[in-house]
Scaffold this motif. Structure first.
Motif, PDB file in Angstrom:
ATOM      1  N   PRO A 189       0.817  -1.233   0.000  1.00 18.10           N
ATOM      2  CA  PRO A 189       0.000   0.000   0.000  1.00 18.10           C
ATOM      3  C   PRO A 189       0.840   1.268   0.000  1.00 18.10           C
ATOM      4  O   PRO A 189       0.417   2.295  -0.517  1.00 18.10           O
ATOM      5  CB  PRO A 189      -0.810  -0.120   1.297  1.00 18.10           C
ATOM      6  CG  PRO A 189      -0.794  -1.575   1.644  1.00 18.10           C
ATOM      7  CD  PRO A 189       0.515  -2.106   1.140  1.00 18.10           C
ATOM      8  N   ASP A 190       2.052   1.194   0.604  1.00 20.21           N
ATOM      9  CA  ASP A 190       2.910   2.372   0.674  1.00 20.21           C
ATOM     10  C   ASP A 190       3.842   2.488  -0.529  1.00 20.21           C
ATOM     11  O   ASP A 190       4.711   3.375  -0.561  1.00 20.21           O
ATOM     12  CB  ASP A 190       3.737   2.343   1.959  1.00 20.21           C
ATOM     13  CG  ASP A 190       4.600   1.077   2.058  1.00 20.21           C
ATOM     14  OD1 ASP A 190       4.503   0.212   1.154  1.00 20.21           O
ATOM     15  OD2 ASP A 190       5.364   0.967   3.034  1.00 20.21           O
ATOM     16  N   GLY A 191       3.651   1.597  -1.514  1.00 25.18           N
ATOM     17  CA  GLY A 191       4.497   1.641  -2.701  1.00 25.18           C
ATOM     18  C   GLY A 191       5.766   0.829  -2.594  1.00 25.18           C
ATOM     19  O   GLY A 191       6.451   0.599  -3.595  1.00 25.18           O
ATOM     20  N   GLN A 192       6.099   0.411  -1.378  1.00 24.98           N
ATOM     21  CA  GLN A 192       7.282  -0.414  -1.178  1.00 24.98           C
ATOM     22  C   GLN A 192       6.976  -1.867  -1.550  1.00 24.98           C
ATOM     23  O   GLN A 192       5.869  -2.353  -1.329  1.00 24.98           O
ATOM     24  CB  GLN A 192       7.738  -0.356   0.287  1.00 24.98           C
ATOM     25  CG  GLN A 192       8.178   1.033   0.730  1.00 24.98           C
ATOM     26  CD  GLN A 192       9.443   1.497   0.027  1.00 24.98           C
ATOM     27  OE1 GLN A 192      10.374   0.727  -0.140  1.00 24.98           O
ATOM     28  NE2 GLN A 192       9.452   2.755  -0.376  1.00 24.98           N
ATOM     29  N   GLN A 193       7.976  -2.545  -2.115  1.00 27.78           N
ATOM     30  CA  GLN A 193       7.780  -3.943  -2.482  1.00 27.78           C
ATOM     31  C   GLN A 193       7.935  -4.843  -1.266  1.00 27.78           C
ATOM     32  O   GLN A 193       8.857  -4.670  -0.466  1.00 27.78           O
ATOM     33  CB  GLN A 193       8.770  -4.351  -3.569  1.00 27.78           C
ATOM     34  CG  GLN A 193       8.468  -3.718  -4.928  1.00 27.78           C
ATOM     35  CD  GLN A 193       9.290  -4.333  -6.033  1.00 27.78           C
ATOM     36  OE1 GLN A 193      10.481  -4.567  -5.868  1.00 27.78           O
ATOM     37  NE2 GLN A 193       8.667  -4.596  -7.168  1.00 27.78           N
ATOM     38  N   THR A 194       7.048  -5.793  -1.127  1.00 27.97           N
ATOM     39  CA  THR A 194       7.102  -6.737  -0.018  1.00 27.97           C
ATOM     40  C   THR A 194       7.216  -8.156  -0.563  1.00 27.97           C
ATOM     41  O   THR A 194       6.739  -8.456  -1.661  1.00 27.97           O
ATOM     42  CB  THR A 194       5.849  -6.630   0.868  1.00 27.97           C
ATOM     43  OG1 THR A 194       4.681  -6.876   0.058  1.00 27.97           O
ATOM     44  CG2 THR A 194       5.744  -5.260   1.501  1.00 27.97           C
TER      45      THR A 194
END
Length: 265
Positions: A189-194
């Motif tokens: 959701p924050d644009g960071q890849q998980t």
């Protein structure tokens, strides 16, 4: 073949694989765990092509293989890369035996109808060859080259595809795809890849359609799904660390584990 782990080493990760990775393989072999290695070699092929003033070409992450390129692919995969891996395993205390899919017609293939040149789609895997090598106490190290059924034409095979087909033919417990990323990554959701720790074939198909999975990861996950459909219990995409390798071979979480979804038997 019960208990087999097939490990696919990507060409882009080959130079980065640490000595403990090979030590871990040697330890697993001594513990009686049957290991099969299938390797790529893309960067080394590209380097040799550039030395010969041949421009590498790709479509959707897959190499276009002309006659000139095929000669280089055979030389690099079946020679330089294959024997380097055998040497590194030997230095770590493992017993390794290097072959290509052309040897004994282990991999027979037909030329793809896609505009990729001399690229093969695997028709049959003769699993008796890696089984014989394993039974002799060695780790088979397999270069992803194939031959047409009449024996006349060598063909380049995507290493992910070859690893999946070999794992399926051996009835492997697991297929491990060692890459330069920790697994399948998904935007949060924050644009960071998980990191996706576990998924299945149905979800992967949705992510491919949505563009979450793209480029060189597509043949990896498609090969994973093919292997699952043919009886491989699970596929793991992870980095080539000793810790990841030990975890995977002991059935513990590492990277992304892909299990059979509703499309798989």
């Amino acid at each position: 073949m019960k208990g087999v782990t097939v490990i696919k080493c990507g060409g882009s990760t080959m130079e980065q694989l640490p000595f403990p990775f090979f030590q871990t393989l040697a330890n697993l072999q001594r513990d009686g765990k049957p290991i099969v290695i299938v390797h790529g070699g893309g960067p080394a092929i590209n380097a040799m092509l550039q030395k010969l003033n041949i421009t590498p070409q790709f479509v959707d992450g897959l190499r276009i293989t002309c006659e000139e390129t095929m000669g280089v692919v055979e030389m690099v995969l079946g020679g330089t890369i294959n024997k380097e891996l055998v040497r590194r395993l030997t230095q770590a205390g493992a017993k390794a035996w290097g072959v290509s899919g052309i040897d004994g017609a282990m991999l027979t293939a037909k030329q793809t109808e896609k505009p990729l040149g001399l690229v093969g789609e695997i028709v049959q895997v003769d699993s008796s060859i890696p089984q014989s090598i394993l039974a002799s106490g060695y780790v088979p190290v397999i270069a992803p080259l194939a031959v047409t059924e009449n024996g006349k034409q060598p063909l380049n095979v995507n290493a992910d595809v070859a690893a999946g087909a070999i794992a399926a033919a051996l009835g492997a417990d697991r297929l491990v795809m060692v890459t330069d990323v920790p697994g399948i990554l998904k935007p949060g959701p924050d644009g960071q890849q998980t990191l996706v720790t576990e998924t299945d074939s149905a979800q992967i198909k949705q992510w491919i359609d949505a563009g979450v999975i793209y480029g060189g990861m597509i043949p990896k996950v498609q090969s994973a799904m093919d292997a699952l459909a043919q009886g491989v219990q699970n596929v793991v995409i992870c980095r080539g660390t000793a810790d990841d390798l030990v975890s995977v071979c002991n059935g513990q979480p590492a990277g992304t584990t892909i299990r059979g979804g509703r499309d798989n038997p």
